[in-house]
Design a protein around this motif. Structure first.
Motif, PDB file in Angstrom:
ATOM      1  N   LYS A  45     -26.985 -18.622 -25.980  1.00 13.27           N
ATOM      2  CA  LYS A  45     -27.192 -16.517 -25.991  1.00 13.27           C
ATOM      3  C   LYS A  45     -28.880 -16.720 -25.667  1.00 13.27           C
ATOM      4  CE  LYS A  45     -22.541 -15.791 -27.370  1.00 13.27           C
ATOM      5  NZ  LYS A  45     -21.886 -15.042 -28.485  1.00 13.27           N
ATOM      6  N   THR A  46     -29.363 -16.723 -26.263  1.00 11.51           N
ATOM      7  CA  THR A  46     -30.657 -16.282 -26.325  1.00 11.51           C
ATOM      8  C   THR A  46     -32.484 -17.222 -26.652  1.00 11.51           C
ATOM      9  OG1 THR A  46     -30.671 -16.689 -28.777  1.00 11.51           O
ATOM     10  CG2 THR A  46     -30.255 -14.320 -28.214  1.00 11.51           C
ATOM     11  N   GLY A  47     -31.944 -18.166 -26.080  1.00 11.89           N
ATOM     12  CA  GLY A  47     -32.776 -19.292 -26.206  1.00 11.89           C
ATOM     13  C   GLY A  47     -33.362 -19.467 -24.954  1.00 11.89           C
ATOM     14  N   GLU A  48     -34.083 -19.577 -24.706  1.00 10.99           N
ATOM     15  CA  GLU A  48     -35.112 -19.968 -23.955  1.00 10.99           C
ATOM     16  C   GLU A  48     -35.771 -21.252 -23.523  1.00 10.99           C
ATOM     17  OE1 GLU A  48     -38.758 -16.868 -23.104  1.00 10.99           O
ATOM     18  OE2 GLU A  48     -39.139 -17.739 -24.736  1.00 10.99           O
ATOM     19  N   MET A  49     -36.156 -21.560 -21.992  1.00 11.08           N
ATOM     20  CA  MET A  49     -36.575 -23.207 -21.998  1.00 11.08           C
ATOM     21  C   MET A  49     -37.836 -23.013 -21.110  1.00 11.08           C
ATOM     22  SD  MET A  49     -34.464 -25.179 -18.762  1.00 11.08           S
ATOM     23  CE  MET A  49     -32.576 -25.371 -20.121  1.00 11.08           C
ATOM     24  N   ILE A  50     -38.647 -24.486 -22.044  1.00 11.83           N
ATOM     25  CA  ILE A  50     -39.859 -24.213 -21.984  1.00 11.83           C
ATOM     26  C   ILE A  50     -40.087 -25.572 -21.207  1.00 11.83           C
ATOM     27  CG2 ILE A  50     -42.627 -24.534 -22.949  1.00 11.83           C
ATOM     28  CD1 ILE A  50     -40.825 -22.855 -25.463  1.00 11.83           C
ATOM     29  N   ALA A  99     -34.913 -18.861 -31.969  1.00 15.85           N
ATOM     30  CA  ALA A  99     -35.626 -17.719 -32.814  1.00 15.85           C
ATOM     31  C   ALA A  99     -36.255 -18.771 -34.035  1.00 15.85           C
ATOM     32  CB  ALA A  99     -35.825 -15.744 -33.007  1.00 15.85           C
ATOM     33  N   LYS A 100     -35.005 -19.427 -34.199  1.00 19.51           N
ATOM     34  CA  LYS A 100     -34.652 -20.638 -35.447  1.00 19.51           C
ATOM     35  C   LYS A 100     -35.056 -21.089 -35.251  1.00 19.51           C
ATOM     36  CE  LYS A 100     -30.808 -17.826 -37.597  1.00 19.51           C
ATOM     37  NZ  LYS A 100     -30.205 -17.440 -38.034  1.00 19.51           N
ATOM     38  N   ASP A 101     -35.448 -22.286 -34.538  1.00 17.85           N
ATOM     39  CA  ASP A 101     -35.680 -23.918 -33.943  1.00 17.85           C
ATOM     40  C   ASP A 101     -36.198 -24.290 -32.800  1.00 17.85           C
ATOM     41  OD1 ASP A 101     -35.978 -26.219 -34.060  1.00 17.85           O
ATOM     42  OD2 ASP A 101     -33.852 -26.607 -34.375  1.00 17.85           O
ATOM     43  N   ILE A 102     -37.035 -24.907 -32.038  1.00 12.81           N
ATOM     44  CA  ILE A 102     -37.176 -25.768 -30.866  1.00 12.81           C
ATOM     45  C   ILE A 102     -36.828 -27.292 -30.948  1.00 12.81           C
ATOM     46  CG2 ILE A 102     -39.705 -26.198 -31.741  1.00 12.81           C
ATOM     47  CD1 ILE A 102     -40.451 -25.701 -28.964  1.00 12.81           C
ATOM     48  N   GLU A 103     -36.349 -27.708 -29.998  1.00 18.71           N
ATOM     49  CA  GLU A 103     -35.208 -28.515 -29.321  1.00 18.71           C
ATOM     50  C   GLU A 103     -36.257 -29.905 -28.094  1.00 18.71           C
ATOM     51  OE1 GLU A 103     -32.880 -32.306 -30.465  1.00 18.71           O
ATOM     52  OE2 GLU A 103     -33.604 -30.115 -31.676  1.00 18.71           O
ATOM     53  N   ALA A 217     -41.922 -30.233 -32.127  1.00 19.93           N
ATOM     54  CA  ALA A 217     -40.742 -30.068 -31.400  1.00 19.93           C
ATOM     55  C   ALA A 217     -39.918 -30.921 -32.297  1.00 19.93           C
ATOM     56  CB  ALA A 217     -40.863 -29.816 -30.372  1.00 19.93           C
ATOM     57  N   ARG A 218     -40.473 -32.335 -32.777  1.00 17.23           N
ATOM     58  CA  ARG A 218     -39.652 -33.307 -33.281  1.00 17.23           C
ATOM     59  C   ARG A 218     -39.615 -33.404 -35.132  1.00 17.23           C
ATOM     60  NH1 ARG A 218     -40.971 -38.015 -28.882  1.00 17.23           N
ATOM     61  NH2 ARG A 218     -39.479 -37.444 -27.553  1.00 17.23           N
ATOM     62  N   LYS A 219     -40.645 -32.142 -36.008  1.00 19.07           N
ATOM     63  CA  LYS A 219     -40.900 -32.221 -36.669  1.00 19.07           C
ATOM     64  C   LYS A 219     -41.472 -33.248 -37.857  1.00 19.07           C
ATOM     65  CE  LYS A 219     -37.610 -28.562 -35.669  1.00 19.07           C
ATOM     66  NZ  LYS A 219     -37.026 -28.336 -34.662  1.00 19.07           N
ATOM     67  N   ILE A 220     -41.785 -34.271 -36.376  1.00 20.59           N
ATOM     68  CA  ILE A 220     -42.770 -35.046 -37.533  1.00 20.59           C
ATOM     69  C   ILE A 220     -44.409 -34.545 -37.773  1.00 20.59           C
ATOM     70  CG2 ILE A 220     -43.832 -37.242 -36.743  1.00 20.59           C
ATOM     71  CD1 ILE A 220     -41.656 -37.288 -34.501  1.00 20.59           C
ATOM     72  N   PRO A 221     -44.657 -34.808 -39.360  1.00 18.51           N
ATOM     73  CA  PRO A 221     -45.452 -34.539 -39.927  1.00 18.51           C
ATOM     74  C   PRO A 221     -46.725 -35.145 -38.965  1.00 18.51           C
ATOM     75  CG  PRO A 221     -43.814 -35.340 -41.685  1.00 18.51           C
ATOM     76  CD  PRO A 221     -43.531 -35.478 -40.341  1.00 18.51           C
ATOM     77  N   VAL A 222     -47.934 -34.283 -38.872  1.00 16.23           N
ATOM     78  CA  VAL A 222     -48.750 -35.296 -38.229  1.00 16.23           C
ATOM     79  C   VAL A 222     -50.306 -34.472 -38.477  1.00 16.23           C
ATOM     80  CG1 VAL A 222     -50.140 -35.859 -35.979  1.00 16.23           C
ATOM     81  CG2 VAL A 222     -48.263 -35.430 -35.891  1.00 16.23           C
TER      82      VAL A 222
END
Length: 234
Positions: A45-50, A99-103, A217-222
């Motif tokens: 409902k609120t997500g944006e596409m990048i 608002a809470k995550d990016i996939e 975005a994949r939450k991989i520590p770098v």
């Protein structure tokens, strides 16, 4: 094509088509790139596409983190620094952000991908391979297929050296874009066979937009560590 989108949109450039269409209460994402297609139903409902350029090491599947660019041989005097421009391959990532995550939703690119082995067969590394000419000024590039790399090469050794390739760890890569795609990098030659490479987190021109990084975005520590070329650069 690069940018942020909410709800329905349609973008097309050459063999690439990306769109989101809302019908019967459902939002459907579709992508065509050459003969390849991809489609997903999105519940948001609120997500944006990048849509933005990403690290070019993901296709046709995730094989390596390393990127190798081969170019016309250059011979550097001891103690000198030279800035040149190279071309590098571009892959395009599509992200869903709330608002809470990016996939990561999709990654695609025009053309085929080549890979090579840098170093010996026993302990070398597989790298995404690209061949480029050497430019003294920012070259024109084919949009959505290739980008411009500003590379500063420093010969910190005490001897003349010949350089015809550079290898990077793409987890450190910082990509910026506006009407073309760019990255900025360094190569510090320590000896005849040893060099340190890294990326610089800065736009090539003022006002460029920084890409969302796949590893973030994949939450991989770098850890920004660069790469040590141990097997020469010719």
């Amino acid at each position: 094509m690069f940018g942020r989108y909410m709800g329905s949109f349609h973008r097309e450039y050459g063999d690439i088509m990306v769109e989101a269409e809302r019908a019967n209460g459902l939002l459907t994402y579709r992508r065509r790139c050459g003969e390849q297609t991809f489609e997903r139903i999105l519940v948001t409902k609120t997500g944006e596409m990048i849509i933005n350029p990403v690290e070019p090491v993901n296709l046709p599947k995730e094989i390596t983190n390393y990127l190798q660019v081969e170019f016309s041989p250059m011979v550097l005097e001891p103690g000198t620094t030279q800035t040149v421009y190279l071309k590098f391959p571009v892959e395009i990532g599509v992200f869903l952000e709330s608002a809470k995550d990016i996939e990561v939703l999709d990654v695609f690119a025009n053309g085929s991908q080549k890979y090579t082995l840098y170093g010996p067969q026993t302990n070398g590394v597989i790298a995404r391979y690209h061949r480029s000419a050497v430019y003294s000024e920012i070259p024109s590039v084919e949009c959505f297929c290739e980008g411009v790399m500003e590379l500063s090469i420093t010969n910190a050794s005490r001897e003349w050296v010949e350089v015809s390739q550079v290898v990077f760890d793409s987890t450190d890569m910082k990509i910026y874009y506006n009407d073309f795609v760019t990255t900025t990098a360094t190569m510090n030659i320590i000896s005849a066979n040893l060099a340190e490479t890294d990326f610089v987190d800065a736009p090539l021109r003022p006002g460029m937009v920084k890409s969302v990084e796949l590893y973030a975005a994949r939450k991989i520590p770098v850890i920004n560590r660069g790469y040590l070329m141990e097997w020469g650069f010719t």
